[in-house]
Design a protein around this motif. Structure first.
Motif, short mmCIF file in Angstrom:
data_model
loop_
_atom_site.label_atom_id
_atom_site.label_comp_id
_atom_site.label_asym_id
_atom_site.label_seq_id
_atom_site.Cartn_x
_atom_site.Cartn_y
_atom_site.Cartn_z
N VAL B 25 0.75 -1.45 0.06
CA VAL B 25 0.07 -0.02 -0.11
C VAL B 25 1.00 1.17 0.03
O VAL B 25 0.65 2.23 -0.95
CB VAL B 25 -0.93 -0.02 1.21
N ALA B 26 1.99 1.31 0.79
CA ALA B 26 2.78 2.41 0.83
C ALA B 26 3.30 2.66 -0.51
O ALA B 26 3.57 3.89 -1.00
CB ALA B 26 3.94 2.14 1.84
N ASN B 27 3.92 1.74 -1.14
CA ASN B 27 4.54 1.69 -2.24
C ASN B 27 3.71 2.27 -3.45
O ASN B 27 4.31 3.03 -4.20
CB ASN B 27 4.86 0.26 -2.90
N LYS B 28 2.42 2.02 -3.53
CA LYS B 28 1.50 2.56 -4.32
C LYS B 28 1.15 3.93 -3.96
O LYS B 28 0.83 4.98 -4.99
CB LYS B 28 0.11 1.61 -4.47
N ILE B 29 1.26 4.38 -2.82
CA ILE B 29 0.83 5.80 -2.61
C ILE B 29 2.17 6.63 -2.91
O ILE B 29 1.99 7.54 -3.64
CB ILE B 29 0.77 6.09 -0.77
N GLY B 30 3.16 5.78 -2.90
CA GLY B 30 4.57 6.53 -3.24
C GLY B 30 5.32 7.57 -2.33
O GLY B 30 4.38 8.08 -1.61
N GLY B 31 6.43 7.53 -2.41
CA GLY B 31 7.17 8.39 -1.42
C GLY B 31 8.19 7.74 -0.78
O GLY B 31 8.46 6.40 -0.75
N ASP B 32 9.10 8.45 0.27
CA ASP B 32 9.81 7.60 1.35
C ASP B 32 9.17 6.68 2.24
O ASP B 32 8.27 7.33 2.71
CB ASP B 32 10.70 8.84 1.73
N ILE B 33 9.72 5.55 2.17
CA ILE B 33 8.83 4.71 2.91
C ILE B 33 9.97 4.18 4.15
O ILE B 33 11.02 3.77 3.90
CB ILE B 33 8.55 3.33 2.07
N THR B 34 9.52 4.27 5.23
CA THR B 34 10.07 4.00 6.41
C THR B 34 9.37 2.74 7.27
O THR B 34 8.18 2.94 7.47
CB THR B 34 10.29 4.99 7.51
N ALA B 35 9.97 1.51 7.49
CA ALA B 35 9.28 0.49 8.15
C ALA B 35 10.11 0.23 9.69
O ALA B 35 10.87 0.81 9.84
CB ALA B 35 9.59 -0.82 7.55
N VAL B 36 8.92 0.26 10.51
CA VAL B 36 9.43 0.09 11.99
C VAL B 36 9.33 -1.22 12.37
O VAL B 36 8.44 -1.89 12.40
CB VAL B 36 8.33 1.18 12.73
N THR B 37 10.43 -1.65 13.03
CA THR B 37 10.26 -3.10 13.48
C THR B 37 10.70 -3.26 14.97
O THR B 37 11.11 -2.12 15.71
CB THR B 37 11.45 -4.14 12.98
N PHE B 38 10.38 -4.19 15.87
CA PHE B 38 10.43 -4.30 17.17
C PHE B 38 11.31 -5.48 17.46
O PHE B 38 11.33 -6.41 16.74
CB PHE B 38 9.22 -4.33 17.78
N GLY B 39 11.98 -5.45 18.69
CA GLY B 39 12.85 -6.65 19.05
C GLY B 39 13.66 -6.97 18.03
O GLY B 39 14.47 -6.17 17.56
N SER B 40 13.84 -8.19 17.77
CA SER B 40 14.94 -8.93 17.20
C SER B 40 14.65 -8.69 15.63
O SER B 40 15.57 -9.10 14.80
CB SER B 40 15.44 -10.40 17.52
N MET B 41 13.52 -8.38 15.22
CA MET B 41 12.86 -8.41 13.84
C MET B 41 13.90 -7.52 12.89
O MET B 41 13.80 -7.59 11.84
CB MET B 41 11.52 -8.06 13.81
N LYS B 42 14.59 -6.50 13.55
CA LYS B 42 15.51 -5.72 12.78
C LYS B 42 16.80 -6.68 12.04
O LYS B 42 16.96 -6.38 10.96
CB LYS B 42 16.38 -4.77 13.64
N GLU B 43 16.79 -7.95 12.55
CA GLU B 43 17.60 -8.61 11.60
C GLU B 43 17.18 -9.35 10.67
O GLU B 43 17.73 -9.68 9.72
CB GLU B 43 18.23 -9.78 12.61
N LYS B 44 15.75 -8.96 10.36
CA LYS B 44 15.06 -9.56 9.07
C LYS B 44 14.81 -8.23 8.13
O LYS B 44 13.91 -8.37 7.22
CB LYS B 44 13.68 -10.47 9.32
N SER B 45 15.47 -6.97 8.42
CA SER B 45 15.09 -5.96 7.67
C SER B 45 15.29 -6.21 6.27
O SER B 45 14.52 -5.39 5.20
CB SER B 45 16.01 -4.54 8.02
N GLY B 46 16.27 -6.97 5.72
CA GLY B 46 16.32 -7.41 4.37
C GLY B 46 15.01 -7.87 3.70
O GLY B 46 15.01 -7.90 2.56
N GLU B 47 14.11 -8.29 4.32
CA GLU B 47 12.94 -8.64 3.77
C GLU B 47 11.99 -7.58 3.68
O GLU B 47 11.02 -7.56 2.86
CB GLU B 47 12.10 -9.87 4.88
N LEU B 48 12.33 -6.33 4.16
CA LEU B 48 11.48 -5.23 3.85
C LEU B 48 12.05 -4.24 2.97
O LEU B 48 12.26 -3.16 3.09
CB LEU B 48 11.40 -4.48 5.22
N GLY B 49 12.30 -5.00 1.66
CA GLY B 49 12.99 -4.08 0.64
C GLY B 49 12.23 -2.97 0.03
O GLY B 49 12.89 -2.36 -0.37
#
Ligand SMILES: Cc1cc2nc3c(=O)[nH]c(=O)nc-3n(C[C@H](O)[C@H](O)[C@H](O)COP(=O)(O)OP(=O)(O)OC[C@H]3O[C@@H](n4cnc5c(N)ncnc54)[C@H](O)[C@@H]3O)c2cc1C
Lengths: 245, 309
Positions: B25-49
């Motif tokens: 949805v964010a991608n379709k709105i367009g613009g700079d996209i920031t994802a917020v993760t919690f705990g150890s999920m930052k280690e999987k930030s590569g999935e949030l391309g």
């Protein structure tokens, strides 16, 4: 223990809903309303956990249905009912503002309300109210036990998975389901309560605006929608076409 | 720069589908996209391309309503997004709502769509159990609680290497996570069923379930249900389809006396063929069904049993 249960009057979805002339709301003329079903679960759960000496106070903002909700709650076992005058139930922000004023200083240990309602466009009452009052909140609660100033609750996730939390009281909980189907109060009992009980009144103000502005309301555009069948023969043809019989 | 923030949801160490839907949805709105993760999920930030940036908002890896809401607030304050997408889920309710109050910004619930020019936003929400579609607007920073189905999770699942930064919320401990409880495995795993007959409150009473079971026997289907039947104790939780139940994708899903609330539809909309029988011709279930009959379910089911037996 003192428990508040917050009640809201909502359209009964069994009815046909129509958009009003302004095109931004539903036409409420002749529409049937009822107690928000999740609030009914919140009330039931409050009555279930209340022991002798505990107090269950049903509270609603004055409007259509308020007396009915409060008298019914008392008929089901609530200790008392409070009608909040001067507030507005037009959106969650207003409800939360009204309830926060009414609850403030009331020494409630637990504040229970339904997890959501069918028209809470600007947010769910439980967590909005809790944030207003600076209290902890857990929503989507399907089991509750209280002991020594701490509530142990389960919060439902997806796939049937639930998480158990401990919550320090006082706290607000958004109830999804009571441990038992909400009880029924016979009309005769409600009438009796109505004749013998006075509702307390408290004046509040609903000042918050929700921030979003509704610009249009319509029946949803269907993604093509279903092909409607007139008789069972047609349905059987379709089932056979799918290899079912 | 005002952009779009996605508050990621995860369970048991994996990002949930709704996270990828929101990224889409964010991608379709367009613009700079920031994802917020919690705990150890930052280690999987590569999935949030799809995201340009990932903010690790700290907290335990197990969800906690208070600390996640506080971490999300710190992330918003560090990044000043114009729209914040939060899941319209059990976890999201306790993040998005306090966020709106504590930041003093508007929130729109049950969103099926969002559009924005960066300052002015328009939200489409599904209200009244799916019977009305509501458009609302807000200007300036605002929160949208996104319903499952609003985006395409597959399209949102893009790997990449977003930049990573960190914020931390307050450490609060009024709410303490104790444990995750898995559901009891039922006698039947409805996620594996080929044909499902799902019954809703329209069935009336517990004893009336029998007739649906009879039809199920005739067409070799498994019985599933909407939530109120589980709450009433008529059927086990393992048979519940929807948001807080199972997600099913059978070849054939026959809904009997189910209105089609968004929370139910979430669990069955991907079924290959959906047939709905409901006496209310305006029931939202007919919007997702392929075939429908606006009739009394008992009349239809009895006739089906007679004809098919
Ligand atoms: C956080 C959360 C999670 C939820 N999770 C789920 C979930 O996982 N699954 C789920 O199902 N719900 C879930 N719900 C509940 C959901 O919001 C609805 O309340 C529920 O889906 C309604 O169930 P229903 O359609 O059976 O009942 P109703 O909405 O009451 O609908 C009954 C339908 O039966 C029809 N009917 C009545 N009599 C007949 C007849 N004789 N013949 C034909 N039709 C008839 C009526 O027209 C009506 O449309 C959740 C809610 C919340 C807040």
């Amino acid at each position: 223990m003192k428990i508040a249960v917050l009640l809201k009057w909502v359209p009964d979805l069994v009815e046909e809903l129509e958009v009003d002339d302004d095109g931004i709301g539903i036409d409420t003329d002749d529409l049937k309303f009822k107690l928000n079903e999740f609030d009914d679960h919140a009330l039931e759960e409050a009555l279930q956990i209340a022991n002798d000496g505990d107090e269950v106070v049903a509270i609603a903002i004055d409007g259509d249905g308020t007396e009915k909700m409060l008298y019914t709650a008392i008929a089901k076992g609530a200790s008392s009912g409070i009608r909040l005058t001067g507030g507005s139930n037009s959106n969650t922000a207003n409800l939360a503002a009204g309830f926060a004023t009414a609850l403030d200083g009331g020494n409630y240990d637990l504040i229970l309300t339904g997890v959501q309602s069918v028209d809470d466009l600007d947010g769910q009452l439980g967590p909005i109210l809790a944030a207003n009052m600076g209290l902890p909140c857990v929503s989507v609660v399907s089991s509750l036990n209280v002991s020594g100033g701490v509530a142990t609750v389960t919060k439902e996730y997806s796939g049937g998975i639930v998480a158990e939390f401990e919550v320090d009281l006082p706290a607000v909980l958004g109830i999804q389901a009571a441990r038992e189907t909400p009880r029924y109060a016979p009309v005769s009992k409600i009438r009796q309560v109505q004749q013998s009980t006075d509702l307390a009144e408290k004046s509040v103000s609903g000042s918050s605006t929700s921030g979003t502005i509704i610009t249009a309301m319509s029946e949803p555009e269907t993604g093509g929608g279903a092909k409607m069948l007139d008789d069972v023969e047609d349905l059987i043809e379709i089932l056979k076409g799918l290899g079912v019989s | 720069m005002a952009g779009i923030m996605v508050i990621c949801e995860h369970l048991a160490g994996e990002f949930s589908d709704i996270t990828f839907e929101m990224l889409d949805v964010a991608n379709k709105i367009g613009g700079d996209i920031t994802a917020v993760t919690f705990g150890s999920m930052k280690e999987k930030s590569g999935e949030l391309g799809i995201a340009n940036n990932v903010i690790d908002a700290g907290g335990d890896t197990e969800y906690n309503p208070e600390s996640y809401a506080s971490g999300a607030k710190a992330a918003v304050e560090s990044n000043s997004p114009s729209i914040i997408l939060v899941a319209s889920t059990s976890m999201g309710y306790d993040i998005g709502n306090p966020l709106a109050v504590n930041l003093g910004i508007p929130l729109a619930s049950y969103c099926t769509g969002v559009s924005s020019d960066g300052t002015n936003h328009e939200f489409t929400s599904s209200l009244y159990g799916g019977k009305m579609s509501v458009t609302s607007t807000a200007a300036g920073p605002a929160i949208a609680l996104m319903l499952a189905g609003a985006g395409d999770a597959d399209a949102g699942r893009v790997s990449g290497s977003p930049s990573l930064s960190q914020v931390s919320g307050e450490s609060l401990d009024r709410v303490r996570f104790k444990q995750l409880i898995e559901p009891d495995a039922g006698d039947v795993d409805i996620t594996q069923s080929e044909i499902i007959i799902a019954i809703g409150r329209g069935i009336g009473g517990k004893d009336d379930i029998e007739i649906a079971e009879e039809l199920a026997e005739v067409i070799d289907a498994d019985i599933a249900c909407s939530r109120p039947l589980v709450d009433a104790g008529w059927l086990p939780k393992s048979r519940q389809v929807g948001k807080s139940g199972m997600k099913v994708k059978p070849k054939l899903y026959i809904a009997l006396g189910i209105s089609g609330a968004p929370e139910h539809i979430e669990g069955m909309k991907d079924s290959t063929t959906i047939i709905a029988i409901n006496s209310d011709e305006n029931a939202p279930i007919f919007d997702v069904a392929h075939y429908g009959m606006a009739e009394d379910l008992f009349d239809v089911v009895e006739e089906l049993i007679d004809e098919l037996e």
